[in-house]
Enzyme design. Structure first.
Site, mmCIF file in Angstrom:
data_model
loop_
_atom_site.group_PDB
_atom_site.id
_atom_site.type_symbol
_atom_site.label_atom_id
_atom_site.label_comp_id
_atom_site.label_asym_id
_atom_site.label_seq_id
_atom_site.Cartn_x
_atom_site.Cartn_y
_atom_site.Cartn_z
ATOM 1 N N THR A 42 0.811 -1.230 0.000
ATOM 2 C CA THR A 42 0.000 0.000 0.000
ATOM 3 C C THR A 42 0.838 1.272 0.000
ATOM 4 O O THR A 42 0.438 2.291 -0.542
ATOM 5 C CB THR A 42 -0.942 -0.028 1.232
ATOM 6 O OG1 THR A 42 -1.876 -1.092 1.039
ATOM 7 C CG2 THR A 42 -1.679 1.269 1.442
ATOM 8 N N SER A 46 2.327 2.510 -7.588
ATOM 9 C CA SER A 46 2.306 3.621 -8.554
ATOM 10 C C SER A 46 1.260 4.676 -8.226
ATOM 11 O O SER A 46 1.241 5.735 -8.848
ATOM 12 C CB SER A 46 2.045 3.101 -9.974
ATOM 13 O OG SER A 46 2.958 2.096 -10.312
ATOM 14 N N ALA A 47 0.340 4.361 -7.302
ATOM 15 C CA ALA A 47 -0.676 5.328 -6.834
ATOM 16 C C ALA A 47 -1.711 5.683 -7.899
ATOM 17 O O ALA A 47 -2.282 6.759 -7.888
ATOM 18 C CB ALA A 47 -0.012 6.593 -6.276
ATOM 19 N N ILE A 48 -1.926 4.769 -8.833
ATOM 20 C CA ILE A 48 -2.878 5.032 -9.918
ATOM 21 C C ILE A 48 -4.246 4.450 -9.574
ATOM 22 O O ILE A 48 -4.339 3.299 -9.110
ATOM 23 C CB ILE A 48 -2.412 4.361 -11.246
ATOM 24 C CG1 ILE A 48 -0.930 4.630 -11.540
ATOM 25 C CG2 ILE A 48 -3.309 4.779 -12.405
ATOM 26 C CD1 ILE A 48 -0.527 6.052 -11.647
ATOM 27 N N HIS A 50 -6.769 3.097 -11.601
ATOM 28 C CA HIS A 50 -6.842 2.680 -13.001
ATOM 29 C C HIS A 50 -8.250 2.900 -13.570
ATOM 30 O O HIS A 50 -9.246 2.782 -12.847
ATOM 31 C CB HIS A 50 -6.463 1.206 -13.130
ATOM 32 C CG HIS A 50 -5.021 0.954 -12.827
ATOM 33 N ND1 HIS A 50 -4.013 1.258 -13.719
ATOM 34 C CD2 HIS A 50 -4.417 0.465 -11.722
ATOM 35 C CE1 HIS A 50 -2.842 0.953 -13.167
ATOM 36 N NE2 HIS A 50 -3.054 0.468 -11.959
ATOM 37 N N VAL A 173 0.121 -12.575 12.939
ATOM 38 C CA VAL A 173 -0.675 -13.799 13.116
ATOM 39 C C VAL A 173 0.217 -14.994 12.822
ATOM 40 O O VAL A 173 0.794 -15.114 11.733
ATOM 41 C CB VAL A 173 -1.917 -13.763 12.198
ATOM 42 C CG1 VAL A 173 -2.643 -15.100 12.228
ATOM 43 C CG2 VAL A 173 -2.839 -12.628 12.612
ATOM 44 N N LYS A 250 1.879 -4.069 -16.482
ATOM 45 C CA LYS A 250 1.534 -2.826 -17.171
ATOM 46 C C LYS A 250 2.757 -2.048 -17.635
ATOM 47 O O LYS A 250 2.630 -1.012 -18.273
ATOM 48 C CB LYS A 250 0.681 -1.955 -16.246
ATOM 49 C CG LYS A 250 -0.650 -2.620 -15.892
ATOM 50 C CD LYS A 250 -1.536 -1.699 -15.092
ATOM 51 C CE LYS A 250 -2.857 -2.377 -14.734
ATOM 52 N NZ LYS A 250 -2.711 -3.414 -13.703
HETATM 53 C C1 LIG Z 1 4.972 -2.412 -8.051
HETATM 54 C C2 LIG Z 1 3.494 -2.337 -7.775
HETATM 55 C C3 LIG Z 1 2.762 -1.273 -8.281
HETATM 56 C C4 LIG Z 1 1.391 -1.198 -8.045
HETATM 57 N N1 LIG Z 1 0.691 -0.125 -8.529
HETATM 58 C C5 LIG Z 1 -0.634 -0.031 -8.283
HETATM 59 C C6 LIG Z 1 -1.384 1.075 -8.744
HETATM 60 O O1 LIG Z 1 -0.864 2.005 -9.343
HETATM 61 N N2 LIG Z 1 -2.723 1.086 -8.512
HETATM 62 C C7 LIG Z 1 -3.359 0.073 -7.833
HETATM 63 O O2 LIG Z 1 -4.571 0.120 -7.646
HETATM 64 N N3 LIG Z 1 -2.644 -0.979 -7.354
HETATM 65 C C8 LIG Z 1 -1.314 -1.041 -7.555
HETATM 66 N N4 LIG Z 1 -0.607 -2.103 -7.068
HETATM 67 C C9 LIG Z 1 -1.308 -3.088 -6.259
HETATM 68 C C10 LIG Z 1 -1.556 -2.530 -4.861
HETATM 69 O O3 LIG Z 1 -0.360 -2.026 -4.311
HETATM 70 C C11 LIG Z 1 -2.100 -3.656 -3.988
HETATM 71 O O4 LIG Z 1 -3.207 -4.244 -4.608
HETATM 72 C C12 LIG Z 1 -2.539 -3.149 -2.643
HETATM 73 O O5 LIG Z 1 -1.568 -2.345 -2.017
HETATM 74 C C13 LIG Z 1 -2.817 -4.356 -1.788
HETATM 75 O O6 LIG Z 1 -3.216 -3.908 -0.530
HETATM 76 P P1 LIG Z 1 -3.339 -4.958 0.620
HETATM 77 O O7 LIG Z 1 -3.955 -4.243 1.767
HETATM 78 O O8 LIG Z 1 -4.019 -6.195 0.110
HETATM 79 O O9 LIG Z 1 -1.836 -5.424 0.896
HETATM 80 P P2 LIG Z 1 -0.674 -4.705 1.721
HETATM 81 O O10 LIG Z 1 -0.665 -3.247 1.580
HETATM 82 O O11 LIG Z 1 0.589 -5.439 1.394
HETATM 83 O O12 LIG Z 1 -1.088 -4.981 3.217
HETATM 84 C C14 LIG Z 1 -1.027 -6.270 3.772
HETATM 85 C C15 LIG Z 1 -0.838 -6.090 5.247
HETATM 86 O O13 LIG Z 1 -0.882 -7.389 5.863
HETATM 87 C C16 LIG Z 1 0.067 -7.394 6.908
HETATM 88 N N5 LIG Z 1 0.403 -8.790 7.209
HETATM 89 C C17 LIG Z 1 1.007 -9.688 6.401
HETATM 90 N N6 LIG Z 1 1.143 -10.859 7.022
HETATM 91 C C18 LIG Z 1 0.596 -10.714 8.258
HETATM 92 C C19 LIG Z 1 0.445 -11.572 9.384
HETATM 93 N N7 LIG Z 1 0.886 -12.844 9.368
HETATM 94 N N8 LIG Z 1 -0.137 -11.078 10.500
HETATM 95 C C20 LIG Z 1 -0.591 -9.792 10.556
HETATM 96 N N9 LIG Z 1 -0.456 -8.932 9.506
HETATM 97 C C21 LIG Z 1 0.121 -9.393 8.376
HETATM 98 C C22 LIG Z 1 1.251 -6.591 6.364
HETATM 99 O O14 LIG Z 1 2.054 -6.073 7.403
HETATM 100 C C23 LIG Z 1 0.540 -5.492 5.589
HETATM 101 O O15 LIG Z 1 0.353 -4.321 6.353
HETATM 102 C C24 LIG Z 1 0.755 -2.203 -7.290
HETATM 103 C C25 LIG Z 1 1.503 -3.257 -6.761
HETATM 104 C C26 LIG Z 1 2.852 -3.326 -6.989
HETATM 105 C C27 LIG Z 1 3.646 -4.462 -6.390
#
Ligand SMILES: Cc1cc2nc3c(=O)[nH]c(=O)nc-3n(C[C@H](O)[C@H](O)[C@H](O)COP(=O)(O)OP(=O)(O)OC[C@H]3O[C@@H](n4cnc5c(N)ncnc54)[C@H](O)[C@@H]3O)c2cc1C
Length: 309
Positions: A42, A46-48, A50, A173, A250
Site C-alpha cells: 500500500t 504507482s498510486a494510480i 486505473h 498472526v 503494465k
Molecule cells: C509495483 C506495484 C505497483 C502497483 N501499482 C498499483 C497502482 O498504481 N494502482 C493500484 O490500484 N494498485 C497497484 N498495485 C497493487 C496494490 O499495491 C495492492 O493491490 C494493494 O496495495 C494491496 O493492498 P493490501 O492491503 O491487500 O496489501 P498490503 O498493503 O501489502 O497490506 C497487507 C498487510 O498485511 C500485513 N500482514 C502480512 N502478514 C501478516 C500476518 N501474518 N499477521 C498480521 N499482519 C500481516 C502486512 O504487514 C501489511 O500491512 C501495485 C503493486 C505493486 C507491487
C-alpha cells in the site's frame, strides 16, 4: 473479548473493509504485524486509480475496477485524501502496438470505461507536449486518476478507530484454529477470538490461509522498483503515461503524483526466498531510465529524490 469480525492486515484492503463495516452493529478488530497501518504494498506502488480497460471483461476485477474508480472521488473527498482525475495514456510505438491499443479500447468499452479514445500523434502531443518522439498513437482514458494510497489507508483506519473499531499493531498472526464456530487467532500481541476472520494480508495471504486450510489461490510476490523525482520535474507529465502492457504487467510508467513530483517505474521481478525484500538494484533502476525515456524524453535523473520498491 470475542469479536464479531477480525481482519488480518491493515493495508488499503484491510482498512477499506474496516471502514465499510463502521455502519454495521458488529465488533471489529484490525490486526497487523507491523507497528502501523499501510506498511506493505500500500505504501509503495504507482498510486494510480486505473480506468479499468485492462482487466478481462466479465471478471469481478473488471466490474470492481470501473465501479471503484467511479466511487474514489467521493471517498477521497469524504476522507480529505488527495485525489486527481488526471487521465491516462497508453502509448503505441509501432503498428503492432496500435493493434494493442485497439484491443485495450474494445476491452474498456466492454468493461464500461467512460469516454475512451484513441489519439493520433498530433493530438497526443497537443495534450502532452513532452511525450517521446517515437510515440505514434495513444489510448486516452480520462477517468484514470492518481491518489495518495497510504493516506487513503490511514484515513480509513483512523475513522474506523474513532468510531469504536480496534487496531492492534505488532500483532503478527502465527496460527489460527477453529473450535466450533469460533476462531482463535494467535499473534505476537496475544490471542484473540472472532466469529469471522477476513484475510487481507497482501503477499502473505496464502501463507496465513494455510493456518486454516489450503488456499485455492497462489500469490506470486512481485517486486517493482521506482524513481521518485523532485517537484521541479513534476511538470514533465500531466497525465499517467503507460506503455503497452506485456505478460510482465503494465510496464514502466511516467506519472505525476498528487504532491507534484514525478514517479517513474515499476520494474517487475518475481521474488524467491525473502518475498518481502524491498531493496532496489542498479540494474533495475537503469532499466527504468531506459524505458521511461521512451515515454518522456527529457527527464532529469539527477533530480531524483529517492528510489524505493
Ligand atoms: C509495483 C506495484 C505497483 C502497483 N501499482 C498499483 C497502482 O498504481 N494502482 C493500484 O490500484 N494498485 C497497484 N498495485 C497493487 C496494490 O499495491 C495492492 O493491490 C494493494 O496495495 C494491496 O493492498 P493490501 O492491503 O491487500 O496489501 P498490503 O498493503 O501489502 O497490506 C497487507 C498487510 O498485511 C500485513 N500482514 C502480512 N502478514 C501478516 C500476518 N501474518 N499477521 C498480521 N499482519 C500481516 C502486512 O504487514 C501489511 O500491512 C501495485 C503493486 C505493486 C507491487
Amino acid at each position: 473479548m470475542k469479536y464479531d469480525i477480525a481482519i488480518v492486515g491493515a493495508g488499503v484492503v484491510g482498512a477499506s473493509i474496516a471502514y465499510n463495516l463502521i455502519p454495521y452493529d458488529v465488533s471489529v478488530l484490525l490486526l497487523d504485524k507491523n507497528n502501523d497501518v499501510a506498511m506493505g504494498a500500500t505504501r509503495a506502488n504507482s498510486a494510480i486509480i486505473h480506468a479499468g480497460y485492462d482487466p478481462k471483461p466479465g471478471t469481478l476485477m473488471a466490474r470492481l475496477n470501473v465501479e471503484g474508480n467511479r466511487l474514489c472521488e467521493k471517498l477521497c473527498a469524504d476522507l480529505s485524501v488527495p485525489f486527481k482525475r488526471c487521465g491516462s495514456f497508453v502509448l503505441a510505438f509501432s503498428d503492432a502496438e496500435r493493434n494493442t491499443l485497439q484491443d485495450l479500447f474494445d476491452r474498456g468499452v466492454k468493461n464500461g470505461v467512460p469516454d475512451l479514445r484513441i489519439l493520433d500523434a498530433e493530438e497526443l502531443r497537443e495534450m502532452e507536449p513532452g511525450i517521446g518522439e517515437e510515440a505514434v498513437a495513444a489510448l486516452y482514458a480520462p477517468s484514470a486518476g492518481i491518489v495518495n494510497p497510504w493516506e487513503l489507508c490511514l484515513a480509513q483506519a483512523e475513522v474506523f478507530v474513532r468510531n469504536g473499531g480496534e487496531f492492534i499493531g505488532n500483532a503478527e498472526v502465527t496460527d489460527i484454529q477453529k473450535t466450533g464456530d469460533i476462531y482463535t487467532i494467535q499473534t505476537g500481541a496475544g490471542a484473540f477470538e472472532a466469529e469471522n476472520v477476513i484475510l487481507a494480508c497482501g503477499i502473505q495471504a496464502d501463507a496465513v490461509h494455510e493456518f486454516i486450510e489450503k488456499p485455492d489461490f497462489q500469490i506470486v510476490p512481485t517486486r517493482g522498483e521506482y524513481f521518485l523525482l523532485d517537484k521541479c520535474e513534476g511538470s514533465k507529465a500531466a497525465h499517467v503515461i503507460f506503455q503497452c502492457p506485456s505478460e510482465k504487467g503494465k510496464g514502466v510508467l511516467v506519472a505525476p503524483t498528487v504532491h507534484g513530483n514525478l514517479i517513474c517505474g515499476p520494474t517487475s521481478e518475481v521474488l524467491q526466498g525473502d518475498i518481502e525484500d524491498t531493496a532496489t538494484t542498479a540494474e533495475k533502476l537503469a532499466e527504468i531510465k531506459q524505458k521511461a525515456a521512451l515515454s518522456v524524453g527529457n527527464i532529469s535523473w539527477r533530480d531524483n529524490v529517492r528510489n524505493f520498491s
